[in-house]
Design a protein around this motif. Structure first.
Motif, PDB file in Angstrom:
ATOM      1  N   ASP A  62       1.166  -1.845   0.007  1.00 31.78           N
ATOM      2  CA  ASP A  62       0.001   0.116  -0.019  1.00 31.78           C
ATOM      3  C   ASP A  62       0.858   1.486   0.391  1.00 31.78           C
ATOM      4  O   ASP A  62       0.664   2.164  -0.577  1.00 31.78           O
ATOM      5  CB  ASP A  62      -0.839  -0.382   1.055  1.00 31.78           C
ATOM      6  CG  ASP A  62      -1.730  -0.881   1.232  1.00 31.78           C
ATOM      7  OD1 ASP A  62      -3.029  -1.372   1.936  1.00 31.78           O
ATOM      8  OD2 ASP A  62      -2.049  -1.708   0.126  1.00 31.78           O
ATOM      9  N   GLN A  63       1.908   1.078   0.933  1.00 31.24           N
ATOM     10  CA  GLN A  63       2.779   2.588   0.785  1.00 31.24           C
ATOM     11  C   GLN A  63       3.701   3.029  -0.906  1.00 31.24           C
ATOM     12  O   GLN A  63       3.455   3.437  -0.586  1.00 31.24           O
ATOM     13  CB  GLN A  63       3.914   1.972   2.230  1.00 31.24           C
ATOM     14  CG  GLN A  63       2.997   2.603   3.252  1.00 31.24           C
ATOM     15  CD  GLN A  63       2.106   3.809   3.773  1.00 31.24           C
ATOM     16  OE1 GLN A  63       2.942   4.950   3.960  1.00 31.24           O
ATOM     17  NE2 GLN A  63       0.860   3.486   4.198  1.00 31.24           N
ATOM     18  N   LEU A  76       0.705   4.151  -2.647  1.00 29.09           N
ATOM     19  CA  LEU A  76       0.817   5.139  -2.607  1.00 29.09           C
ATOM     20  C   LEU A  76       2.344   6.310  -3.577  1.00 29.09           C
ATOM     21  O   LEU A  76       1.514   7.612  -3.526  1.00 29.09           O
ATOM     22  CB  LEU A  76       0.102   5.863  -1.241  1.00 29.09           C
ATOM     23  CG  LEU A  76      -1.238   4.803  -0.568  1.00 29.09           C
ATOM     24  CD1 LEU A  76      -1.034   4.841   0.528  1.00 29.09           C
ATOM     25  CD2 LEU A  76      -1.565   6.187  -1.374  1.00 29.09           C
ATOM     26  N   ARG A  77       2.820   6.148  -2.963  1.00 32.09           N
ATOM     27  CA  ARG A  77       4.548   6.978  -3.410  1.00 32.09           C
ATOM     28  C   ARG A  77       4.080   6.753  -4.628  1.00 32.09           C
ATOM     29  O   ARG A  77       4.571   8.020  -5.534  1.00 32.09           O
ATOM     30  CB  ARG A  77       5.363   6.126  -2.431  1.00 32.09           C
ATOM     31  CG  ARG A  77       6.641   7.133  -1.840  1.00 32.09           C
ATOM     32  CD  ARG A  77       7.737   6.604  -1.342  1.00 32.09           C
ATOM     33  NE  ARG A  77       8.277   6.720  -0.187  1.00 32.09           N
ATOM     34  CZ  ARG A  77       8.952   6.590   0.553  1.00 32.09           C
ATOM     35  NH1 ARG A  77       9.609   5.370   0.103  1.00 32.09           N
ATOM     36  NH2 ARG A  77       9.709   7.008   1.383  1.00 32.09           N
ATOM     37  N   ARG A 133       1.740   9.261  -5.888  1.00 25.14           N
ATOM     38  CA  ARG A 133       2.150  10.520  -5.763  1.00 25.14           C
ATOM     39  C   ARG A 133       3.384  10.774  -6.426  1.00 25.14           C
ATOM     40  O   ARG A 133       3.092  12.029  -7.663  1.00 25.14           O
ATOM     41  CB  ARG A 133       2.451  10.809  -4.267  1.00 25.14           C
ATOM     42  CG  ARG A 133       1.391  11.253  -3.361  1.00 25.14           C
ATOM     43  CD  ARG A 133       1.630  11.871  -2.483  1.00 25.14           C
ATOM     44  NE  ARG A 133       2.611  10.603  -1.564  1.00 25.14           N
ATOM     45  CZ  ARG A 133       1.734   9.704  -0.650  1.00 25.14           C
ATOM     46  NH1 ARG A 133       0.784   9.274  -0.451  1.00 25.14           N
ATOM     47  NH2 ARG A 133       3.134   9.362   0.540  1.00 25.14           N
ATOM     48  N   LEU A 145      -5.298   2.444  -3.879  1.00 23.24           N
ATOM     49  CA  LEU A 145      -5.500   3.816  -5.538  1.00 23.24           C
ATOM     50  C   LEU A 145      -6.707   4.617  -5.588  1.00 23.24           C
ATOM     51  O   LEU A 145      -6.330   6.109  -5.606  1.00 23.24           O
ATOM     52  CB  LEU A 145      -4.734   2.790  -7.016  1.00 23.24           C
ATOM     53  CG  LEU A 145      -3.470   2.737  -6.605  1.00 23.24           C
ATOM     54  CD1 LEU A 145      -2.702   2.630  -7.648  1.00 23.24           C
ATOM     55  CD2 LEU A 145      -2.597   3.929  -6.199  1.00 23.24           C
ATOM     56  N   ASP A 160      -8.755   5.203  -3.808  1.00 20.53           N
ATOM     57  CA  ASP A 160      -9.493   6.158  -2.404  1.00 20.53           C
ATOM     58  C   ASP A 160      -8.429   6.770  -2.164  1.00 20.53           C
ATOM     59  O   ASP A 160      -8.941   7.774  -1.474  1.00 20.53           O
ATOM     60  CB  ASP A 160      -9.348   5.077  -0.792  1.00 20.53           C
ATOM     61  CG  ASP A 160     -10.267   3.696  -1.043  1.00 20.53           C
ATOM     62  OD1 ASP A 160      -9.896   2.921   0.015  1.00 20.53           O
ATOM     63  OD2 ASP A 160     -10.677   3.965  -2.178  1.00 20.53           O
ATOM     64  N   THR A 161      -7.292   7.704  -3.117  1.00 18.47           N
ATOM     65  CA  THR A 161      -6.255   8.159  -2.390  1.00 18.47           C
ATOM     66  C   THR A 161      -6.710   9.390  -3.784  1.00 18.47           C
ATOM     67  O   THR A 161      -5.589  10.220  -3.914  1.00 18.47           O
ATOM     68  CB  THR A 161      -4.882   7.988  -3.284  1.00 18.47           C
ATOM     69  OG1 THR A 161      -4.273   7.530  -4.131  1.00 18.47           O
ATOM     70  CG2 THR A 161      -4.166   6.342  -2.275  1.00 18.47           C
ATOM     71  N   PHE A 169      -6.787   8.299  -7.226  1.00 16.56           N
ATOM     72  CA  PHE A 169      -5.331   8.472  -7.940  1.00 16.56           C
ATOM     73  C   PHE A 169      -6.396   7.765  -9.064  1.00 16.56           C
ATOM     74  O   PHE A 169      -7.487   6.277  -8.945  1.00 16.56           O
ATOM     75  CB  PHE A 169      -4.425   7.297  -7.781  1.00 16.56           C
ATOM     76  CG  PHE A 169      -3.889   7.451  -9.244  1.00 16.56           C
ATOM     77  CD1 PHE A 169      -4.115   6.313  -9.772  1.00 16.56           C
ATOM     78  CD2 PHE A 169      -2.925   7.762  -9.399  1.00 16.56           C
ATOM     79  CE1 PHE A 169      -3.132   5.985 -11.062  1.00 16.56           C
ATOM     80  CE2 PHE A 169      -1.772   7.674 -10.257  1.00 16.56           C
ATOM     81  CZ  PHE A 169      -1.774   6.961 -11.153  1.00 16.56           C
TER      82      PHE A 169
END
Ligand code: JD8
Length: 270
Positions: free
Chosen positions: A226-227, A230-231, A234, A256, A258-259, A261
């Protein structure tokens, strides 16, 4: 692997004596020879550059010294003195690698490609670059790869060779202690790496994410994925789009989404 490097600043390559590359050389995994281009000049000023045809700023590296250097390192009529070709790679067929801002992007995939070669010859340019006929002539007898580190401008090719060699040599069998780490690293699965932590559990009031101290390896693996997602979303959304994008499963897409993306339908793994 045998590596020859031709440059007008041999001392620039002295970092290759250090650390893991130095150890790989002492262990015989790698053989590196650095050559001063001026060895193949014949005038009292040992001239390696001249004014550019068509005008313009700066100077261009002359073809003659390069031609003689490459003729000696990769003789046009095959291995020097009828060598077995099986020698220490000194006379194995090689690939000429030329760092240039006009080259193809250097990537982990290209690093793997170069690591599979028995021999690499690096031509370090300076000034405005090397007369193009040197590469055209070399291409008559060996593969030539013009490669760029990235969209910024350096003074010359030497530091690019240091970067390329570090990326290539660590892929050679016997160089990295546990080759496993090659599997999990950045770009190995098309994602950036998750953040890493070590002791103490709290430092300057900053705690290590609890999950990493839970011992629950399945949940830790998921957290790291997950990290990494997300990284990557971004910092390198380009890595999540297009053919080279890592296969994203349902959970990946949820993370993704949820962010915020946008996952294009093309990137939906089957
Ligand atoms: C080789 C000469 C300098 C380049 C006029 C400044 C790679 N990613 C990269 N950026 N720059 C280089 C690179 C620059 C070089 C040479 C590589 C040889 N220069 C020249 C053209 C403009 N000067 C590079 N890999």
């Amino acid at each position: 692997m045998r590596v020859d490097i031709v440059t007008i600043f041999p001392e620039y390559l002295s970092p290759l004596d250090l650390s893991l590359i130095g150890r790989a050389r002492s262990a015989g995994v790698l053989e590196v020879a650095v050559h001063d281009l001026r060895r193949w000049t014949h005038d009292v000023h040992r001239t390696v550059d001249d004014t550019p045809y068509g005008g313009g700023p700066g100077m261009v590296m002359r073809p003659e010294p390069w031609g003689e250097a490459l003729d000696e390192l990769v003789p046009p009529d095959g291995p020097a003195g009828g060598g077995s070709g099986g020698g220490s790679g000194g006379d194995a067929p090689g690939r000429l690698v030329v760092p240039t801002p006009a080259g193809v992007p250097f990537t982990q995939a290209l690093a793997h490609e170069l690591a599979a070669e028995p021999r690499l010859i690096f031509a370090c340019g300076r000034y405005e670059g090397i007369d193009q006929r040197v590469l055209d002539d070399a291409a008559r007898r060996m593969p030539v790869t013009e490669v760029s580190l990235g969209d910024y401008v350096l003074f010359g090719g030497e530091v690019a060779v240091l970067v390329i060699l570090e990326a290539v040599v660590r892929l050679l069998p016997g160089v990295l202690g546990n080759a496993d780490s090659l599997v999990e690293e950045s770009h190995a699965d098309g994602l950036l790496e998750a953040p890493v932590y070590t002791k103490p559990p709290t430092w300057r009031d900053l705690p290590v994410p609890e999950i990493l101290r839970s011992g629950d390896h399945a949940r830790i693996a998921r957290w790291r994925r997950d990290q990494a997602l997300l990284r990557t979303a971004r910092r390198r959304p380009d890595l999540l789009a297009g053919p080279a994008a890592p296969g994203l499963d349902g959970r990946d897409r949820d993370v993704l989404r949820d962010t915020g993306f946008q996952i294009s339908p093309l990137d939906m793994a089957e």
